[in-house]
Design an enzyme around this catalytic site. Structure first.
Site, PDB file in Angstrom:
ATOM      1  CD  GLU A  48      -2.213   1.234   3.035  1.00 52.64           C
ATOM      2  OE1 GLU A  48      -1.543   0.706   3.959  1.00 52.64           O
ATOM      3  OE2 GLU A  48      -3.311   1.773   3.224  1.00 52.64           O
ATOM      4  CG  ASN A  71      -4.759   4.165   0.659  1.00 56.88           C
ATOM      5  OD1 ASN A  71      -4.097   3.592  -0.210  1.00 56.88           O
ATOM      6  ND2 ASN A  71      -4.528   4.027   1.954  1.00 56.88           N
ATOM      7  CE  LYS A 102      -7.011   1.339   3.972  1.00 53.97           C
ATOM      8  NZ  LYS A 102      -5.737   1.756   4.603  1.00 53.97           N
ATOM      9  CD  GLU A 148      -5.222   4.758   5.935  1.00 50.40           C
ATOM     10  OE1 GLU A 148      -5.794   4.513   4.877  1.00 50.40           O
ATOM     11  OE2 GLU A 148      -4.705   3.872   6.655  1.00 50.40           O
ATOM     12  CB  CYS A 197      -3.904  -1.562   4.680  1.00 54.13           C
ATOM     13  SG  CYS A 197      -3.155  -1.726   6.326  1.00 54.13           S
ATOM     14  CG  ASN A 252       2.118   1.292   4.720  1.00 55.96           C
ATOM     15  OD1 ASN A 252       3.298   1.624   4.743  1.00 55.96           O
ATOM     16  ND2 ASN A 252       1.419   1.236   3.604  1.00 55.96           N
TER      17      ASN A 252
END
Ligand code: CDT
Length: 312
Positions: A47, A108, A125, A144, A170, A195
């Site tokens: 990612e 993302n 994402k 995020e 993720c 991550n």
């Protein structure tokens, strides 16, 4: 005829704030060469693979954030060498990056690139962890929810290299719903980059327990959805903030076929029998025969848990 695909997880060690895209791309191309030497045909990168995990930092100058961490085009002049090398070697790959769209939206994102260098699929994402506000008391941030919008492309699969492949990113790996939506479309491989900080931002938790959760989730999601699962870390201490490795290739049997040992740049590879799940899909996890969606309605109707005692 048996379908086999040699799959690699190309784990990245730390990328620091000061590391340029050129440094990242050089390391990614070195990993690609190593995967090629191992015979890999499909390589899964992490990612947000071109930069440090920037959501750990509170930053107010959005123009600077965009310039340093977001990609306006993919590939760009700086990222093109990775695409060129993969095409030359005939390798398909998954890679994650921070996407800035022409309309100014930020996601993302991960893409699936074919061995001919063309982009087969894109995923943005859906499950964005962390918070949007500054937490000055915390050892680090997980922003995020500040830097990205929730993905708007849903969970999809693609016919890809003679398989049916889906993508996640993720935190999605913690949500059974995400895997099930892919499995209901026939996913045979799920590719995912991550991550994950070794330390829990919210409360004290032993780092080993965090790895334990990562492993049991991967094994159960692969088995319960009868799919190969490739999970690739960006790991190690980025500017002192540690993230765990433990990149994995998990078989549809729920067995770990390969696992990284370091928190550095490292390639793991496995020759995956894509039809290994066939029996499982015909018996235990024959969805058409056994699922009872009429009893699963709350899954889509309710977001948070509410106490609803069965007897009123
Ligand atoms: N990148 C990412 O999604 N990491 C999260 C950390 C959550 S802690 C706020 C993960 O689920 O691994």
């Amino acid at each position: 005829m048996a379908r086999n695909l040699k799959i690699a997880a190309a784990q990245l060690g730390p990328l620091h704030k000061a590391d340029s895209r050129a440094v990242a791309v050089k390391r990614l191309t070195n990993l690609l060469k190593e995967a090629h030497a191992m015979g890999a045909k499909f390589v899964v990168f992490p990612e947000l693979a071109f930069t440090t995990f920037f959501p750990r930092w509170w930053m107010e100058d959005q123009q600077e954030v965009d310039r340093r961490y977001f990609e306006r085009e993919m590939p760009s002049n700086e990222t093109q060498p990775l695409f060129d090398l993969a095409k030359k070697l005939g390798i398909g790959f998954y890679i994650g990056y921070a996407e800035l769209t022409p309309e100014g939206r930020r996601f993302n994102t991960a893409i699936l690139v074919g061995p001919d260098g063309s982009i087969t699929g894109k995923y943005r994402k859906v499950h964005l962890p962390g918070h949007a506000e500054h937490k000055p008391q915390a050892a680090f941030q997980h922003l995020e929810k500040k830097y990205f919008e929730v993905g708007d492309l849903g969970f999809r699969v693609w016919r890809y290299m003679d398989t049916i492949t889906g993508m996640l990113i993720c935190n999605d790996r913690r949500w059974p719903e995400a895997f099930r939506v892919l499995a209901l479309q026939g996913a045979e491989i799920v590719a995912l980059g991550f991550n994950t900080p070794s330390e829990n931002l919210h409360y004290n938790e032993p780092p080993a327990l965090r790895v334990h959760h990562h492993l049991i989730m991967a094994q159960s999601m692969a088995f319960q959805n009868a799919t190969w699962l490739v999970e690739t870390a960006k790991a190690g201490a980025e500017d002192g903030f540690r993230m765990f490795g433990h990149s994995l290739i998990v078989a549809p049997t729920g067995e770990i076929a390969a696992q990284s040992l370091s928190e550095e740049d490292e390639v793991i590879c496995f020759n995956a029998d894509i039809d290994l799940a066939a029996n499982l899909k015909k018996t235990m996890f024959n969805f058409a025969a056994h699922r009872r969606p009429e009893h699963y309605k709350l899954i889509v109707e309710r977001v948070g848990a509410e106490v609803t005692p069965a007897n009123g």
